[in-house]
Design a protein around this motif. Structure first.
Motif, PDB file in Angstrom:
ATOM      1  N   SER A   1      -7.606   3.163  -2.321  1.00  0.00           N
ATOM      2  CA  SER A   1      -6.257   2.732  -1.967  1.00  0.00           C
ATOM      3  C   SER A   1      -5.409   2.556  -3.211  1.00  0.00           C
ATOM      4  O   SER A   1      -5.902   2.121  -4.255  1.00  0.00           O
ATOM      5  CB  SER A   1      -6.333   1.406  -1.201  1.00  0.00           C
ATOM      6  OG  SER A   1      -5.063   1.002  -0.782  1.00  0.00           O
ATOM      7  N   THR A   2      -4.132   2.902  -3.089  1.00  0.00           N
ATOM      8  CA  THR A   2      -3.162   2.729  -4.174  1.00  0.00           C
ATOM      9  C   THR A   2      -2.115   1.723  -3.723  1.00  0.00           C
ATOM     10  O   THR A   2      -1.615   1.797  -2.597  1.00  0.00           O
ATOM     11  CB  THR A   2      -2.485   4.066  -4.524  1.00  0.00           C
ATOM     12  OG1 THR A   2      -3.487   5.014  -4.846  1.00  0.00           O
ATOM     13  CG2 THR A   2      -1.527   3.905  -5.691  1.00  0.00           C
ATOM     14  N   TYR A   3      -1.812   0.789  -4.600  1.00  0.00           N
ATOM     15  CA  TYR A   3      -0.778  -0.216  -4.340  1.00  0.00           C
ATOM     16  C   TYR A   3       0.349  -0.043  -5.322  1.00  0.00           C
ATOM     17  O   TYR A   3       0.132   0.197  -6.515  1.00  0.00           O
ATOM     18  CB  TYR A   3      -1.363  -1.639  -4.476  1.00  0.00           C
ATOM     19  CG  TYR A   3      -1.766  -2.218  -3.176  1.00  0.00           C
ATOM     20  CD1 TYR A   3      -0.950  -3.108  -2.488  1.00  0.00           C
ATOM     21  CD2 TYR A   3      -2.973  -1.853  -2.580  1.00  0.00           C
ATOM     22  CE1 TYR A   3      -1.313  -3.618  -1.268  1.00  0.00           C
ATOM     23  CE2 TYR A   3      -3.339  -2.370  -1.353  1.00  0.00           C
ATOM     24  CZ  TYR A   3      -2.514  -3.251  -0.713  1.00  0.00           C
ATOM     25  OH  TYR A   3      -2.872  -3.750   0.515  1.00  0.00           O
ATOM     26  N   SER A   4       1.562  -0.186  -4.818  1.00  0.00           N
ATOM     27  CA  SER A   4       2.754  -0.204  -5.645  1.00  0.00           C
ATOM     28  C   SER A   4       3.041  -1.645  -6.032  1.00  0.00           C
ATOM     29  O   SER A   4       3.072  -2.529  -5.172  1.00  0.00           O
ATOM     30  CB  SER A   4       3.938   0.381  -4.875  1.00  0.00           C
ATOM     31  OG  SER A   4       5.114   0.263  -5.630  1.00  0.00           O
TER      32      SER A   4
ATOM     33  N   LEU B   1       1.476   0.730 -10.631  1.00  0.00           N
ATOM     34  CA  LEU B   1       0.500   1.139  -9.624  1.00  0.00           C
ATOM     35  C   LEU B   1      -0.872   0.554  -9.926  1.00  0.00           C
ATOM     36  O   LEU B   1      -1.242   0.384 -11.088  1.00  0.00           O
ATOM     37  CB  LEU B   1       0.371   2.666  -9.563  1.00  0.00           C
ATOM     38  CG  LEU B   1       1.550   3.459  -9.030  1.00  0.00           C
ATOM     39  CD1 LEU B   1       1.258   4.953  -9.132  1.00  0.00           C
ATOM     40  CD2 LEU B   1       1.869   3.087  -7.594  1.00  0.00           C
TER      41      LEU B   1
ATOM     42  N   THR C   1       0.849  -1.187   0.000  1.00  0.00           N
ATOM     43  CA  THR C   1       0.000   0.000   0.000  1.00  0.00           C
ATOM     44  C   THR C   1       0.887   1.239   0.000  1.00  0.00           C
ATOM     45  O   THR C   1       1.793   1.365   0.818  1.00  0.00           O
ATOM     46  CB  THR C   1      -0.877   0.034   1.268  1.00  0.00           C
ATOM     47  OG1 THR C   1      -1.602  -1.185   1.368  1.00  0.00           O
ATOM     48  CG2 THR C   1      -1.832   1.201   1.243  1.00  0.00           C
ATOM     49  N   THR C   2       0.618   2.156  -0.927  1.00  0.00           N
ATOM     50  CA  THR C   2       1.343   3.431  -0.927  1.00  0.00           C
ATOM     51  C   THR C   2       0.448   4.570  -0.457  1.00  0.00           C
ATOM     52  O   THR C   2       0.950   5.603  -0.036  1.00  0.00           O
ATOM     53  CB  THR C   2       1.901   3.763  -2.320  1.00  0.00           C
ATOM     54  OG1 THR C   2       0.830   3.809  -3.255  1.00  0.00           O
ATOM     55  CG2 THR C   2       2.922   2.730  -2.747  1.00  0.00           C
ATOM     56  N   ASN C   3      -0.857   4.385  -0.540  1.00  0.00           N
ATOM     57  CA  ASN C   3      -1.787   5.408  -0.081  1.00  0.00           C
ATOM     58  C   ASN C   3      -3.118   4.742   0.243  1.00  0.00           C
ATOM     59  O   ASN C   3      -3.539   3.818  -0.457  1.00  0.00           O
ATOM     60  CB  ASN C   3      -1.982   6.475  -1.160  1.00  0.00           C
ATOM     61  CG  ASN C   3      -2.833   7.624  -0.677  1.00  0.00           C
ATOM     62  OD1 ASN C   3      -2.538   8.237   0.341  1.00  0.00           O
ATOM     63  ND2 ASN C   3      -3.893   7.908  -1.398  1.00  0.00           N
TER      64      ASN C   3
END
Length: 83
Positions: A75-78, A54, A25-27
């Protein structure tokens, strides 16, 4: 609810790209809309964008048997490069 939302997006990402270690998770943004009753919580996740690096997902969290959302998650995932 944050853990449920994060995990739901994580599963959506991995179901789309397969097992990729270190997808993180990045955000995460959560809007708590109302206090849920003492019932099970149901998360409905969908991916809004799936790129090479992303992924962005959205989760609607409902209390079991209720139509109105109790929380909304973005939610943002790398996604690490696969070697």
């Amino acid at each position: 609810m944050m853990a449920l939302g994060d995990f739901a997006v994580y599963l959506a990402v991995l179901s789309a790209i397969g097992w990729v270690p270190l997808a993180v998770t990045t955000n995460l943004t959560i809007n708590f809309l109302r206090k849920p009753p003492a019932r099970d919580l149901i998360a409905e996740a969908r991916l809004l964008k799936l790129g090479k690096k992303l992924a962005v997902g959205e989760v609607a969290i409902h209390a079991d048997g209720m139509e109105d959302m109790v929380a909304h998650v973005i939610s943002t995932y790398s996604i690490p490069a696969v070697k």
